[in-house]
Design a protein around this motif. Structure first.
Motif: not given
Lengths: 897, 122
Positions: A187-192, A339-346
């Motif tokens: 998981r991506h703790h930093g991003i979350v 936040s949307m762009v980061i998760v969507a891109t990931l």
């Protein structure tokens, strides 16, 4: 508030987010991830559902169409409150199957199909790109608003410049925190953590602006309500078709959007978090929507006619001279967008990389990749990073091409409709065993085409892609193919029309396709596992036993997951099987488990293909499947009957089944070992038999005769030595060995070992420092000497230097005294270091281990019995072994004699 | 000049034995010891027949067989598999992958010779 200080605040905020993400990653690595995995963080991370489009756009929506904006919040709310069990099923499947994305879910369910993975990825990218463009637009617009306050108005080039910088910043953030490690399960703790912080900021911002509007401008809730009644907003003039369509759409999108799937399923740490989220997330949505109407009403009252209602959240505070509040609101909008762009891109990058780039790369590599070609892990990470950059570039490109106008604002719901095309295949796949991959592909493609034709392409505007004539008369004059009046249904709202037809035909084709085709064996097994995810955790094996060695699997796993993790998994499995070292028996269960672990990195389809190449492609056959099904049905029936009788009996049955499983595992282990021994014994026997046949036939020179007799002799010696080693190992492993403890001088013992190992033949130079060796120790000296002899003769046989040298060095560490044997050859490749102490290990770099490969296994057993240890020293030039002497009775150092 | 057989095997003594047996029978025997590069070797000069060991350094004989059968140049070349593991499932796998014959070590020299003769007569 000057524009430059706004830039500074925005930058400061971004740096703060980097710090949050960085610290969260650090804590997770240090093992303090408990509070990072709390249900509150999970709930907050779901808030990426509320993008800039809802943050700014909801007010605009309310100003234009009254209460309809509520549908966007109602869908997910209904989903969380009433349909949480669908989510729970998805989360359970996601964890059990190590699902990395929604494309992976669909691909994995339908027999780990590469094609379906590609289709779902394509749909997601096409539908997701405009949405990313929308976020870039909202951020640049909000910058422009502040710039206008200073009297500078932006031209098109300024907008583009700002958008480029925003896109680059987001790409850097996503690459930094989204591609640190491979396994999605980590998981991506930093991003979350960062998006959870952003969730708080955007909620605070919206509530603060709302509270200011109600109490600061309108003068309290009562006055506010009166003001709403008096306003021109037509709250209740609703189109019921649109309401139903939009509630369905937002509920379905909540499940199907790649970014939502990422936070809901992939990043979920604990199924129980859903319990909290099922009320906490609706509460969040409620708070987000609470002040939308008041802000819209006040905005319409205060601001000049023609102001963009999409920006009221910013412009109302600015108009009232509340610079600080406007900045907070700006940060809220920035948070929603980023936040949307980061998760969507990931999420999209993971899909593109796992389902398109990596399979293609593997295909180009040919069939030998799994155990030899370069570092797969590196390729996957690189392709993920490039995909992230490419997707953001696509988003920016779309923003540029569409001109960033109102056309973009309308795209949100159209985007939703695109993503929702995955719904039938996904829901059908997890609830209906009869669903097939062909059906899923038919449904997905049909839905995609109708969506493109009726909603996406027309969204570019009249005559942009579809001409006005086609819109009104249909293509080639075919009236029933008009994009917004398919099959003669006119008078419908275009969006509702598009949702209805795409979903109806998509689901229809999916069902029909599934009914008329027969699922492949692997599809059936996966289907059963997905649909019955709550019934039994014991999966049916999808592999038939075949000729894969544990070594090959370990090497492949190291290439993908990296050395430490792969070795940890193998070591753990070996331990569970009661073996030391890194090589468990290759049982079906282990292959399954390994495949799931790999799937966490590269997706199910690719992991399956890679394992398939090693196992020899002997994936499950129909016969196996029927056998498994019969067996499973019998066990089920049996235990059902028992259950009726009494629980006591069922316990007995379970114990029996466990015992049976253990016996099976044991016999598999025995099989593998026997087959190895067979190989090692038969090889010298082959030479002996063949050359004795040749000698009997005669007709050869005396030289030849002598030579062949020599070979027979050597092979007979080899055979005897092997039998000796085998017996020795058997005795050691059974623990029947009796130790004869003696006290002696280490230096003398080494002298004897050097002599016995034949190292005085001049081929190998031995370097020693005798003063260090001069102490007494108490142990079974014969056995210890056996270990030394083995290590010295190994150096003699395998050291590949021009003038071979072996250094024997005695030293002391916290573990006690040790003796190092270090030669000046090229040593053992790091991939193989974990393997050399295994019985019959053969090294994979092509160098021949020679002998039977039992020597080091014996050394290990001996040292364990003696209470010491023998290990390979990595990071030392040359082949290097360390023998740690038994602790208790060692070094009472003698005076120098 | 006789027909060409390619022997892919990594045990020097077994290589010598088989080479001896088959050259006396008029074959030109080429040998190759490494599994990883075996396919390149085969494609470099398509032989009239291949004798293939299962346990090779670098790559398993089964993998090589699968590649041989998947390649238009080599899909009809007769292949005899050799193994010292001697398990029934290995034989099944070899036959399923398209081997013409499967021989367990140790073998008698006549067995090898007779089989190769049969194969070339057929």
């Amino acid at each position: 508030m000057s524009f430059n200080s706004l830039i500074a605040i925005a930058l400061g905020y971004v740096i703060f987010l980097f710090a949050v993400a960085f610290l969260a990653e650090r804590r997770a690595i240090a093992g303090h991830s408990n509070w990072l995995q709390s249900p509150i963080i999970y709930t907050l991370s779901l808030s990426i559902y509320c993008t800039a489009w809802t943050f700014y756009g909801a007010v605009g929506y309310a100003a234009r169409s009254g209460l309809e904006f509520v549908t966007i919040y109602l869908g997910p709310t209904l989903m969380m409150v009433g349909w949480w069990w669908v989510l729970r099923r998805l989360v359970r499947i996601g964890r059990a199957q190590r699902i990395t994305s929604i494309a992976d879910l669909v691909s994995s369910r339908f027999g780990k199909s590469t094609q379906l993975g590609i289709i779902v990825t394509l749909i997601s990218v096409i539908a997701g790109t405009p949405y990313i463009a929308l976020q870039l637009q909202s951020v640049t617009l909000s910058f422009a608003v502040f710039s206008q306050v200073e009297g500078v108005s932006w031209d098109q080039a300024d907008f583009y410049r700002a958008a480029v910088w925003v896109a680059i910043g987001l790409a850097v953030f996503t690459v930094l925190f989204g591609t640190r490690n491979l396994d999605a399960n980590e998981r991506h703790h930093g991003i979350v953590m960062a998006i959870a912080v952003e969730a708080v900021v955007k909620l605070l911002a919206l509530v603060a602006v709302g509270a200011f509007v109600v109490w600061g401008v309108a003068g309290g809730p009562g006055a506010m309500l009166a003001r709403i009644d008096a306003s021109e907003i037509n709250l209740w003039d609703q189109n019921s078709g649109r309401w139903i369509g939009l509630i369905f759409l937002s509920a379905a999108a909540f499940l199907c959007l790649p970014r939502m799937f990422q936070v809901l399923v992939v990043e979920n740490a604990d199924e129980r978090h859903l319990h909290i989220a099922s009320w906490a997330f609706p509460l969040y949505l409620f708070l987000m929507s609470l002040f939308v109407v008041p802000i819209a009403v006040v905005g319409l009252d205060l601001l000049p006619a023609g102001s963009n209602p999409d920006l009221f959240v910013l412009t109302v505070p600015l108009n009232q001279g509340q610079g600080g509040l406007a900045v907070l609101s700006f940060l809220g909008g920035l948070s929603s967008a980023t936040s949307m762009v980061i998760v969507a891109t990931l999420a999209l990058a993971t899909m593109v990389s796992n389902h398109m780039v990596v399979p293609l790369w593997l295909r180009l590599q040919g069939s030998q990749h799994a155990t030899m070609s370069g570092d797969v892990r590196h390729v996957i990470l690189l392709s993920r990073r490039l995909s992230i950059a490419a997707i953001l570039a696509l988003g920016f490109l779309y923003y540029r091409v569409s001109g960033g106008g109102t056309a973009l604002a309308a795209i949100g719901l159209i985007s939703f409709t695109g993503a929702v095309q995955i719904l039938p295949a996904m829901i059908g796949g997890v609830f209906w065993r009869g669903a097939t991959g062909v059906g899923a592909a038919m449904g997905l493609i049909t839905g995609l085409l109708i969506w493109l034709w009726s909603l996406f392409l027309p969204s570019f505007g009249a005559d942009a892609i579809i001409s006005e004539a086609v819109m009104t008369n249909g293509p080639w004059g075919l009236n029933w193919l008009r994009p917004q009046a398919l099959f003669g249904i006119t008078d419908l709202d275009p969006l509702v029309h598009g949702i209805m037809w795409s979903m109806l035909l998509n689901a229809g084709m999916f069902v029909i396709g599934s009914l008329v085709t027969f699922p492949a064996p692997l599809e059936r097994l996966q289907g059963a596992q997905f649909v019955n995810v709550f019934d039994h955790s014991n999966a049916a094996p999808t592999w038939t036993p075949a000729a894969a060695g544990a070594e090959d699997l370990l090497i492949m796993a190291q290439r993908i997951m990296g050395g430490n993790e792969a070795q940890a998994i193998f070591e753990q499995e070996a331990k569970a099987q009661g073996k030391a070292g890194y090589l468990p028996e290759v049982t079906l269960e282990f292959i399954e488990r390994l495949e799931r672990e790999l799937a966490g990195s590269v997706g199910a389809a690719t992991a399956h293909a890679m394992i398939g190449q090693l196992i020899g492609g002997s994936s499950v056959s129909v016969e196996d499947l029927i056998a498994v099904a019969d067996e499973a049905a019998q066990i089920l029936e049996y235990s059902n009957r028992l259950e009726e009788k009494s629980k006591e009996q069922e316990r007995t049955a379970r114990a029996l089944r466990d015992a049976n499983a253990k016996l099976t595992a044991l016999s598999i282990q025995k099989d593998a070992f026997l087959s190895q021994i067979s190989h090692e014994l038969r090889t010298p026997m082959t030479s002996i038999r063949s050359f004795s046949d040749i000698l009997r036939e005669g007709e050869m020179s005396t030289d030849e005769q002598a030579r062949y007799a020599g070979i027979i002799h050597d092979e007979a010696v080899r055979l005897t030595r092997l039998l000796d080693d085998l017996l020795d190992l058997a005795v050691l492993e059974n623990g029947q060995v009796v130790l004869h403890e003696q006290t002696g001088n280490l230096s003398d013992l080494l002298d004897r070992a050097v002599r016995t190992s034949g190292a005085y033949d001049g081929r190998l130079t031995i370097l020693r420092h005798r003063p260090d060796e001069n102490f007494n120790l108490t142990a079974d000296l014969d056995r210890l000497g056996q270990v030394f002899i083995n290590l010295i003769s190994n150096a003699r046989k395998y050291c590949d230097a021009a003038t071979p040298e072996l250094t024997i060095k005695v030293g002391r560490s916290s573990m006690g005294a040790f003796v190092d044997f270090i030669d000046n050859g090229s040593g053992i490749a790091s991939d193989n270091q974990a393997l050399i102490f295994e019985k019959f290990s053969r090294l994979t770099d092509g160098s021949k281990a020679g002998g039977a490969g039992l020597g080091l296994a014996i050394c290990r057993e001996v040292m364990q019995r003696l209470g010491g240890d023998v290990a390979y020293l990595a990071n030392v030039a040359g082949g290097a072994f360390r023998v740690t002497l038994p602790p208790a009775k060692n070094p009472a150092k003698l005076e120098q004699t | 000049m006789g027909k060409r057989v390619l022997l892919i095997e990594d045990e020097p003594n077994i290589i010598e034995a088989i080479s001896f047996i088959l050259s006396r029978d008029g074959w030109t025997v080429h040998t190759h010891e490494d599994g990883m590069t075996a396919m390149d070797k085969v494609l470099g000069f398509p032989p009239d027949m291949i004798i293939l060991d299962v346990m090779l350094p670098g790559r398993s004989g089964f993998d090589i067989l699968r590649d041989l059968r998947g390649n238009d140049l080599t899909k009809d070349v007769p292949v005899m598999m050799l193994t010292a593991r001697g398990q029934e499932k290995d034989r099944d796998l070899a036959m399923r992958l398209g081997a013409n014959h499967f021989m367990t070590k140790p073998f008698s020299n006549t067995e090898v010779r007779d089989f190769v003769r049969d194969l070339m007569r057929a």
